[in-house]
Design a protein around this motif. Structure first.
Motif, PDB file in Angstrom:
ATOM      1  N   ARG A  97       0.820  -1.213   0.000  1.00  0.00           N
ATOM      2  CA  ARG A  97       0.000   0.000   0.000  1.00  0.00           C
ATOM      3  C   ARG A  97       0.857   1.267   0.000  1.00  0.00           C
ATOM      4  NH1 ARG A  97      -4.308  -2.828   4.195  1.00  0.00           N
ATOM      5  NH2 ARG A  97      -5.214  -4.182   2.587  1.00  0.00           N
ATOM      6  N   VAL A  98       2.005   1.190   0.636  1.00  0.00           N
ATOM      7  CA  VAL A  98       2.935   2.318   0.580  1.00  0.00           C
ATOM      8  C   VAL A  98       3.467   2.483  -0.841  1.00  0.00           C
ATOM      9  CG1 VAL A  98       5.216   3.107   1.315  1.00  0.00           C
ATOM     10  CG2 VAL A  98       3.594   2.252   3.007  1.00  0.00           C
ATOM     11  N   CYS A  99       3.663   1.365  -1.510  1.00  0.00           N
ATOM     12  CA  CYS A  99       4.174   1.383  -2.879  1.00  0.00           C
ATOM     13  C   CYS A  99       3.230   2.123  -3.818  1.00  0.00           C
ATOM     14  CB  CYS A  99       4.390  -0.053  -3.351  1.00  0.00           C
ATOM     15  SG  CYS A  99       4.953  -0.211  -5.059  1.00  0.00           S
ATOM     16  N   GLY A 100       1.917   2.016  -3.561  1.00  0.00           N
ATOM     17  CA  GLY A 100       0.962   2.734  -4.391  1.00  0.00           C
ATOM     18  C   GLY A 100       0.241   1.860  -5.391  1.00  0.00           C
ATOM     19  N   PRO A 101      -0.458   2.479  -6.361  1.00  0.00           N
ATOM     20  CA  PRO A 101      -1.270   1.721  -7.325  1.00  0.00           C
ATOM     21  C   PRO A 101      -0.483   0.694  -8.123  1.00  0.00           C
ATOM     22  CG  PRO A 101      -1.792   4.059  -7.415  1.00  0.00           C
ATOM     23  CD  PRO A 101      -0.582   3.930  -6.548  1.00  0.00           C
ATOM     24  N   VAL A 102       0.803   0.959  -8.360  1.00  0.00           N
ATOM     25  CA  VAL A 102       1.586   0.018  -9.152  1.00  0.00           C
ATOM     26  C   VAL A 102       1.731  -1.336  -8.460  1.00  0.00           C
ATOM     27  CG1 VAL A 102       3.830   0.678  -8.189  1.00  0.00           C
ATOM     28  CG2 VAL A 102       3.687  -0.166 -10.540  1.00  0.00           C
ATOM     29  N   CYS A 103       1.565  -1.368  -7.136  1.00  0.00           N
ATOM     30  CA  CYS A 103       1.661  -2.618  -6.368  1.00  0.00           C
ATOM     31  C   CYS A 103       0.282  -3.180  -6.011  1.00  0.00           C
ATOM     32  CB  CYS A 103       2.463  -2.402  -5.085  1.00  0.00           C
ATOM     33  SG  CYS A 103       4.222  -2.102  -5.363  1.00  0.00           S
ATOM     34  N   ALA A 104      -0.764  -2.655  -6.619  1.00  0.00           N
ATOM     35  CA  ALA A 104      -2.117  -3.133  -6.326  1.00  0.00           C
ATOM     36  C   ALA A 104      -2.285  -4.633  -6.578  1.00  0.00           C
ATOM     37  CB  ALA A 104      -3.137  -2.331  -7.137  1.00  0.00           C
ATOM     38  N   PRO A 105      -1.695  -5.203  -7.656  1.00  0.00           N
ATOM     39  CA  PRO A 105      -1.813  -6.660  -7.854  1.00  0.00           C
ATOM     40  C   PRO A 105      -1.234  -7.468  -6.694  1.00  0.00           C
ATOM     41  CG  PRO A 105      -1.099  -5.600  -9.881  1.00  0.00           C
ATOM     42  CD  PRO A 105      -1.027  -4.552  -8.802  1.00  0.00           C
ATOM     43  N   LEU A 140       0.619 -15.258  -5.906  1.00  0.00           N
ATOM     44  CA  LEU A 140       1.362 -14.210  -5.207  1.00  0.00           C
ATOM     45  C   LEU A 140       2.805 -14.147  -5.709  1.00  0.00           C
ATOM     46  CD1 LEU A 140       1.727 -12.096  -2.970  1.00  0.00           C
ATOM     47  CD2 LEU A 140       2.099 -13.992  -1.352  1.00  0.00           C
ATOM     48  N   VAL A 141       3.403 -15.304  -5.911  1.00  0.00           N
ATOM     49  CA  VAL A 141       4.775 -15.353  -6.431  1.00  0.00           C
ATOM     50  C   VAL A 141       4.840 -14.692  -7.809  1.00  0.00           C
ATOM     51  CG1 VAL A 141       6.618 -16.885  -7.245  1.00  0.00           C
ATOM     52  CG2 VAL A 141       5.434 -17.379  -5.096  1.00  0.00           C
ATOM     53  N   ASP A 142       3.860 -14.975  -8.649  1.00  0.00           N
ATOM     54  CA  ASP A 142       3.830 -14.366  -9.988  1.00  0.00           C
ATOM     55  C   ASP A 142       3.701 -12.843  -9.903  1.00  0.00           C
ATOM     56  OD1 ASP A 142       4.043 -16.847 -11.130  1.00  0.00           O
ATOM     57  OD2 ASP A 142       1.893 -17.095 -11.484  1.00  0.00           O
ATOM     58  N   ALA A 143       2.851 -12.369  -8.988  1.00  0.00           N
ATOM     59  CA  ALA A 143       2.664 -10.922  -8.838  1.00  0.00           C
ATOM     60  C   ALA A 143       3.955 -10.260  -8.374  1.00  0.00           C
ATOM     61  CB  ALA A 143       1.536 -10.645  -7.853  1.00  0.00           C
ATOM     62  N   ILE A 144       4.649 -10.891  -7.437  1.00  0.00           N
ATOM     63  CA  ILE A 144       5.918 -10.330  -6.960  1.00  0.00           C
ATOM     64  C   ILE A 144       6.973 -10.406  -8.062  1.00  0.00           C
ATOM     65  CG2 ILE A 144       7.799 -10.644  -5.300  1.00  0.00           C
ATOM     66  CD1 ILE A 144       5.715 -11.515  -3.258  1.00  0.00           C
ATOM     67  N   GLY A 145       6.939 -11.486  -8.860  1.00  0.00           N
ATOM     68  CA  GLY A 145       7.879 -11.610  -9.974  1.00  0.00           C
ATOM     69  C   GLY A 145       7.695 -10.504 -10.995  1.00  0.00           C
ATOM     70  N   ARG A 146       6.450 -10.143 -11.285  1.00  0.00           N
ATOM     71  CA  ARG A 146       6.209  -9.028 -12.216  1.00  0.00           C
ATOM     72  C   ARG A 146       6.682  -7.705 -11.624  1.00  0.00           C
ATOM     73  NH1 ARG A 146       1.412 -12.038 -12.913  1.00  0.00           N
ATOM     74  NH2 ARG A 146       0.279 -10.647 -11.476  1.00  0.00           N
ATOM     75  N   ALA A 147       6.531  -7.574 -10.296  1.00  0.00           N
ATOM     76  CA  ALA A 147       6.996  -6.349  -9.637  1.00  0.00           C
ATOM     77  C   ALA A 147       8.520  -6.245  -9.706  1.00  0.00           C
ATOM     78  CB  ALA A 147       6.526  -6.332  -8.187  1.00  0.00           C
ATOM     79  N   GLU A 148       9.200  -7.382  -9.621  1.00  0.00           N
ATOM     80  CA  GLU A 148      10.657  -7.385  -9.697  1.00  0.00           C
ATOM     81  C   GLU A 148      11.144  -6.853 -11.044  1.00  0.00           C
ATOM     82  OE1 GLU A 148      13.342  -8.393  -7.601  1.00  0.00           O
ATOM     83  OE2 GLU A 148      11.796  -8.038  -6.101  1.00  0.00           O
ATOM     84  N   ALA A 149      10.343  -7.101 -12.079  1.00  0.00           N
ATOM     85  CA  ALA A 149      10.745  -6.663 -13.418  1.00  0.00           C
ATOM     86  C   ALA A 149      10.290  -5.233 -13.744  1.00  0.00           C
ATOM     87  CB  ALA A 149      10.181  -7.623 -14.459  1.00  0.00           C
ATOM     88  N   ASP A 150       9.577  -4.630 -12.799  1.00  0.00           N
ATOM     89  CA  ASP A 150       9.029  -3.289 -13.034  1.00  0.00           C
ATOM     90  C   ASP A 150       9.977  -2.250 -12.419  1.00  0.00           C
ATOM     91  OD1 ASP A 150       7.575  -0.999 -13.353  1.00  0.00           O
ATOM     92  OD2 ASP A 150       5.695  -1.824 -12.590  1.00  0.00           O
ATOM     93  N   SER A 151      10.629  -1.476 -13.282  1.00  0.00           N
ATOM     94  CA  SER A 151      11.591  -0.478 -12.803  1.00  0.00           C
ATOM     95  C   SER A 151      10.921   0.695 -12.099  1.00  0.00           C
ATOM     96  CB  SER A 151      12.431   0.043 -13.975  1.00  0.00           C
ATOM     97  OG  SER A 151      11.597   0.605 -14.978  1.00  0.00           O
ATOM     98  N   ALA A 152       9.585   0.800 -12.246  1.00  0.00           N
ATOM     99  CA  ALA A 152       8.874   1.899 -11.582  1.00  0.00           C
ATOM    100  C   ALA A 152       8.770   1.683 -10.080  1.00  0.00           C
ATOM    101  CB  ALA A 152       7.470   2.050 -12.187  1.00  0.00           C
TER     102      ALA A 152
END
Length: 254
Positions: A97-105, A140-152
């Motif tokens: 939630r601190v991360c913001g909308p980009v971490c909504a998944p 959940l692992v997939d969602a975190i994996g996509r976040a790892e690849a997101d430079s934002a």
């Protein structure tokens, strides 16, 4: 470990009753053998030392006491593990939630995983990982994996989320290990064998003496039966989400 289904099925009360009956039947069998005319004619109880019975009952009492202590310690450790799981989920929700909308998944995936845990695994009688929970964890692992690849997403947030994923996997594995480590079948076999040997030793001291046999065997068999049944009931997996502070549980399940 399919044998653990005995502890969680609808027939658990019947299983406890069966376990409680075994010492009583063994006591009755020892009485019949100790009063058999052929045994009475050749066996001389006074040749046995009184300490003979103590040598049999002491290992039984000590082993059973250690076993009950292990079960109590297991319950405490299991409860702490469940609480740590909730705290880690709560922390990951805060980070997302601190991360913001980009971490909504990730926020959504953590909530789905928490609700699956509460429904399938944070419950009395749970003994093995459920496929439904495994599927939500992989999401959940997939969602975190996509976040790892997101430079934002800042690097430190990605690191915290990845560490949280690893910790959640470890805690779920720990729950399974803690539950099964102290429910091994060989422990119950040893308790039964030592108890039955104690009954045999008690009967051997009073061969041919009906009143002493009835009093001695009945009291020990009843005590053995009650203790064994209580230990089986105590071994039932009883930890559930009721141990978690309601406010914290509400936060992770919303």
């Amino acid at each position: 470990m399919t044998w653990t289904r005995l502890f969680v099925s609808d027939y658990f009360p019947l299983f406890v009753a069966f376990v409680a009956i075994v010492p009583l039947l063994a006591g009755w069998a020892c009485y019949r053998v100790a009063m058999h005319p052929r045994l009475v004619a050749v066996f001389v109880p006074r040749d046995l030392q009184t300490s003979y019975l103590g040598a049999l009952t002491l290992p039984f009492a000590l082993f059973l006491a250690f076993m009950v202590s292990d079960i109590w310690n297991r319950e405490t450790l299991y409860a702490k593990t469940v609480l740590q799981e909730v705290q880690k989920l709560d922390a990951m929700l805060d980070v997302a939630r601190v991360c913001g909308p980009v971490c909504a998944p990730i926020d959504d995936a953590v909530g789905v995983y928490a609700r699956a845990l509460a429904r399938y695994e944070w419950d009395e009688g749970w003994v093995r990982p459920q496929a439904e929970v495994s599927a939500t964890f992989e999401a959940l692992v997939d969602a975190i994996g996509r976040a790892e690849a997101d430079s934002a997403i800042p690097t430190y947030i990605r690191s915290v989320l990845l560490a949280g994923q690893i910790e959640l996997r470890r805690l779920r594995t720990d729950r399974y290990f803690i539950l099964h480590a102290d429910l091994a079948p060989h422990r119950w076999i040893v308790v039964m064998v030592l108890g039955l040997l104690s009954l045999v030793g008690l009967a051997a001291l009073h061969v041919g003496k009906p009143y002493q046999l009835i009093l001695g065997l009945s009291t020990f068999a009843i005590a053995f039966s009650m203790t064994l049944a209580y230990t089986v009931v105590l071994a039932w997996p009883t930890v559930d989400e009721s141990i978690i502070p309601s406010e914290q549980l509400r936060r992770v399940l919303e």
